[in-house]
Design a protein around this motif. Structure first.
Motif, short mmCIF file in Angstrom:
data_model
loop_
_atom_site.label_atom_id
_atom_site.label_comp_id
_atom_site.label_asym_id
_atom_site.label_seq_id
_atom_site.Cartn_x
_atom_site.Cartn_y
_atom_site.Cartn_z
N VAL A 1 12.22 -0.65 8.55
CA VAL A 1 12.60 -0.38 7.16
C VAL A 1 11.38 -0.57 6.27
N LYS A 2 11.08 0.42 5.45
CA LYS A 2 9.93 0.30 4.55
C LYS A 2 10.19 -0.78 3.51
N ARG A 3 9.17 -1.65 3.31
CA ARG A 3 9.27 -2.72 2.33
C ARG A 3 8.31 -2.54 1.16
N ALA A 4 7.21 -1.84 1.36
CA ALA A 4 6.24 -1.70 0.27
C ALA A 4 5.28 -0.57 0.56
N ASP A 5 4.91 0.15 -0.49
CA ASP A 5 3.75 1.04 -0.44
C ASP A 5 2.55 0.24 -0.92
N LEU A 6 1.41 0.47 -0.30
CA LEU A 6 0.20 -0.28 -0.62
C LEU A 6 -0.75 0.58 -1.43
N PRO A 7 -1.55 -0.04 -2.32
CA PRO A 7 -2.48 0.73 -3.14
C PRO A 7 -3.51 1.46 -2.30
N THR A 8 -3.78 2.69 -2.69
CA THR A 8 -4.74 3.52 -1.95
C THR A 8 -5.97 3.87 -2.77
N ASP B 1 -10.30 8.67 7.35
CA ASP B 1 -10.66 8.41 5.95
C ASP B 1 -9.78 7.30 5.39
N ASP B 2 -10.28 6.05 5.47
CA ASP B 2 -9.51 4.91 5.00
C ASP B 2 -9.38 4.85 3.49
N ASN B 3 -10.20 5.56 2.76
CA ASN B 3 -10.24 5.39 1.31
C ASN B 3 -9.22 6.23 0.56
N THR B 4 -8.60 7.20 1.22
CA THR B 4 -7.64 8.05 0.52
C THR B 4 -6.28 8.13 1.20
N ASP B 5 -6.18 7.68 2.45
CA ASP B 5 -4.94 7.82 3.19
C ASP B 5 -3.89 6.81 2.71
N PRO B 6 -2.60 7.15 2.87
CA PRO B 6 -1.53 6.24 2.43
C PRO B 6 -1.36 5.06 3.39
N LEU C 1 3.31 7.86 9.53
CA LEU C 1 2.14 6.99 9.67
C LEU C 1 2.14 6.35 11.05
N SER C 2 1.00 5.76 11.40
CA SER C 2 0.85 5.09 12.69
C SER C 2 0.57 3.61 12.47
N ILE C 3 0.35 2.88 13.56
CA ILE C 3 0.24 1.43 13.49
C ILE C 3 -1.21 1.01 13.28
N ARG C 4 -1.42 0.25 12.21
CA ARG C 4 -2.73 -0.34 11.95
C ARG C 4 -2.73 -1.83 12.26
N ASP C 5 -1.56 -2.46 12.19
CA ASP C 5 -1.41 -3.84 12.64
C ASP C 5 0.08 -4.12 12.80
N ILE C 6 0.39 -5.09 13.63
CA ILE C 6 1.77 -5.53 13.81
C ILE C 6 1.74 -7.04 14.00
N ARG C 7 2.61 -7.73 13.28
CA ARG C 7 2.60 -9.20 13.30
C ARG C 7 4.04 -9.69 13.16
N LYS C 8 4.38 -10.77 13.86
CA LYS C 8 5.72 -11.36 13.75
C LYS C 8 5.60 -12.84 13.41
N ASN C 9 6.73 -13.42 12.98
CA ASN C 9 6.79 -14.86 12.74
C ASN C 9 7.62 -15.52 13.84
N SER C 10 7.85 -16.82 13.73
CA SER C 10 8.56 -17.56 14.77
C SER C 10 10.02 -17.16 14.89
N ASP D 1 -7.95 1.61 -4.16
CA ASP D 1 -8.95 0.56 -3.99
C ASP D 1 -9.88 0.89 -2.84
N PRO D 2 -11.08 0.32 -2.84
CA PRO D 2 -12.00 0.55 -1.71
C PRO D 2 -11.43 0.01 -0.41
N GLY D 3 -11.77 0.67 0.69
CA GLY D 3 -11.40 0.18 2.00
C GLY D 3 -10.01 0.58 2.43
N GLY D 4 -9.65 0.18 3.66
CA GLY D 4 -8.34 0.49 4.22
C GLY D 4 -7.66 -0.79 4.67
#
Length: 439
Positions: free
Chosen positions: A373-380, A353-358, A330-339, A382-385
């Motif tokens: 390190v993978k922490r979670a798979d997200l539901p695919t 195709d945002d509606n079927t991709d993992p 997979l590629s990067i759709r967002d990246i965020r860090k904390n303090s 549901d509508p939208g990406g």
């Protein structure tokens, strides 16, 4: 002539009923859906003596009068609807005043399909194309839209319309969308980046080659944004840097006329965050290309080591060594860090195709050469990406959750074949926020 009404009644005065918005949406199985306010009055009568209820529905498979709840007792009431099924219906709301005199108004209602984790779902209305988000404290978030240049302030805990909006098109000198796809905050500045790529038809559109900053004052519901600076040459500089280094990532080809951005060897930026401990080095995260440009390739980050000066003074960007990450293809759709410099990477497909991709969430420490390190798979289903990470909790504490937001622009929410971005009424446009355990 004597009155037929008892003493103290409002005579034959007809009550009034007015809606804060004539359009409302919710979701099948929704727990915290948007509401509308109904204002009622009757000359000479105490508003608390007026009753409000739904009296009819044009399509009872979507919602019936019994599904409408009216709360409050004064001149201002709150109306919510529990959807029975996906689709549209017109609901008749009726106010009955003293003396039995009544008046009605129509609420145009739309129900989207049910989603996973409905108890955690919140719907941010007014836009369906949420593309980047920044936490501004006290439970509020500023959300960007990739179909316009409007930034919207929402209450993270509640469904509904934005508290405040800003449109910086005039300050940016653009009339078309910047295609905002990434954001990061450093102190009192929020950095925003366009996708930098061609449009979906492979055409170069100058506004998309825009990075800009907004200054933040206040926090929470009192947050205010003001335009600070912009830079419009980052795409060109990235292409030149890649060409000077052997054309490793194919940026010139990916930005060529006729090349769509959302392909495995395309050029499309969707992530922006700063390096660990730095207020100057920004990580530019790519949705495309993958490295190498094929299914199963690695995700790409290009550091800009003087990003603060690029925006503040227009300095030429200085690029660091590229970072390649294994995100399971997979590629990067967002990246965020904390303090604490703990990163979450929202990973998704390079494809359109945002509606079927993992989708998946990865934890990272921001250090080149260190594996996420993978922490979670997200539901695919549901509508939208999934498109935005609002904020990163303390990932060293078990059970922590992060709030994510979808881009629903290409989703068909109401079963009529119309994509959400093309809906006529902004109250029916919506992106969904949901919470997911990440530690």
């Amino acid at each position: 002539m004597g009155s037929n009404f008892p003493a103290g009644a409002a005579g034959s005065a007809t009550p009034t009923i007015a809606l804060s918005a004539g359009y409302l949406s919710s979701a099948v199985g929704g727990v915290s859906d948007p509401t509308v306010t109904v204002n009622v009055a009757q000359s000479g009568a105490d508003a608390s003596r007026l009753t409000v209820a739904a009296s009819a529905s044009s399509r009872t498979s979507v919602a019936q009068p019994v599904d409408v709840t009216v709360s409050g007792t004064g001149a201002s009431r709150t109306v919510s609807v529990a959807a029975r099924g996906q689709g549209y219906t017109d609901l008749t709301l009726k106010v009955t005043g003293v003396g039995g005199v009544s008046a009605t108004t129509t609420l145009h209602y739309a129900a989207s399909g049910g989603v996973q984790n409905a108890v955690d779902a919140r719907y941010f209305t007014g836009s369906s194309d949420a593309s980047a988000a920044v936490d501004v404290g006290d439970g509020y978030v500023v959300v960007a839209d990739d179909e316009s240049n409007v930034l919207r302030l929402y209450d993270r805990s509640a469904s509904g319309a934005p508290v405040r909006t800003w449109d910086f098109s005039s300050q940016l000198g653009v009339s078309k969308e910047v295609d905002i796809e990434g954001a990061a905050r450093v102190g009192d500045l929020i950095y925003w980046t366009g996708s930098l790529g061609n449009n979906k038809d492979g055409e170069y559109k100058a506004p998309r080659n825009t990075v800009f900053t907004t200054a933040v004052t206040g926090s929470g519901s009192a947050t205010q944004l003001s335009y600070a600076h912009s830079y419009k040459k980052l795409r060109d500089q990235l292409v030149a840097w890649d060409e000077a280094n052997g054309d490793r990532y194919g940026f010139a080809a990916g930005t060529a006329a006729g090349e769509a951005p959302k392909q495995v060897d395309g050029f499309n930026v969707e992530g922006l965050e700063f390096a660990p401990g730095s207020t100057s080095t920004a990580y530019i995260g790519f949705r495309a290309p993958l490295v190498p440009p094929k299914d199963g390739g690695r995700a790409l980050i290009v550091p800009v080591t003087n990003f603060d000066k690029v925006l503040a003074s227009g300095a030429a960007p200085v690029f660091g060594a590229a970072i390649e990450l294994d995100l399971g293809g997979l590629s990067i759709r967002d990246i965020r860090k904390n303090s604490a410099d703990q990163y979450l990477i929202l990973a998704g497909s390079w494809a359109a195709d945002d509606n079927t991709d993992p989708y998946a969430l990865y934890q990272w420490d921001g250090v080149a050469g260190h594996a996420p390190v993978k922490r979670a798979d997200l539901p695919t289903s549901d509508p939208g990406g999934w498109e935005s990470v609002v904020a990163v909790p303390d990932l060293s504490v078990p059970g922590q959750r992060a709030q994510l937001i979808t881009d629903n622009g290409s989703a068909v929410l109401y079963g009529d074949g119309v994509q959400a971005k093309d809906l006529t009424h902004p109250e029916w446009k919506k992106s969904r926020a949901g919470w997911f355990t990440v530690s």
